[in-house]
Scaffold this active site. Sequence first.
Site, PDB file in Angstrom:
ATOM      1  N   LEU A  29     -17.887  22.895 -36.034  1.00 49.28           N
ATOM      2  CA  LEU A  29     -18.691  21.843 -36.643  1.00 49.28           C
ATOM      3  C   LEU A  29     -18.078  20.498 -36.257  1.00 49.28           C
ATOM      4  O   LEU A  29     -16.856  20.348 -36.236  1.00 49.28           O
ATOM      5  CB  LEU A  29     -18.692  21.968 -38.169  1.00 49.28           C
ATOM      6  CG  LEU A  29     -19.446  23.154 -38.766  1.00 49.28           C
ATOM      7  CD1 LEU A  29     -19.239  23.168 -40.281  1.00 49.28           C
ATOM      8  CD2 LEU A  29     -20.914  23.073 -38.441  1.00 49.28           C
ATOM      9  N   ASP A  30     -18.908  19.535 -35.968  1.00 50.18           N
ATOM     10  CA  ASP A  30     -18.455  18.186 -35.666  1.00 50.18           C
ATOM     11  C   ASP A  30     -17.594  17.678 -36.821  1.00 50.18           C
ATOM     12  O   ASP A  30     -17.899  17.964 -37.976  1.00 50.18           O
ATOM     13  CB  ASP A  30     -19.693  17.292 -35.485  1.00 50.18           C
ATOM     14  CG  ASP A  30     -19.332  15.901 -35.072  1.00 50.18           C
ATOM     15  OD1 ASP A  30     -19.151  15.065 -35.985  1.00 50.18           O
ATOM     16  OD2 ASP A  30     -19.216  15.646 -33.871  1.00 50.18           O
TER      17      ASP A  30
END
Length: 67
Positions: free
Chosen positions: A39-40
């Site tokens: 996930l960013d």
Amino acid sequence: MIKEGIINVNKPAGMSSHDIVNTVRRLTGVKRIGHTGTLDPQATGVLPVCIGTASRITEYCRRVVAH
């Protein structure tokens, strides 16, 4: 503390997936830990973290996504 299995972590903004894995390693004392996808760092959401022998499932999750 859990030594095998999969836990869902609610990742807050500002932490990378790698930061989450390092935190779980520190809390559990288990070195073999992986996650099912990145996930960013600014994204929030559920990050499944695989602990111990369950970390092998990450190989299969990535294959499914790649196809």
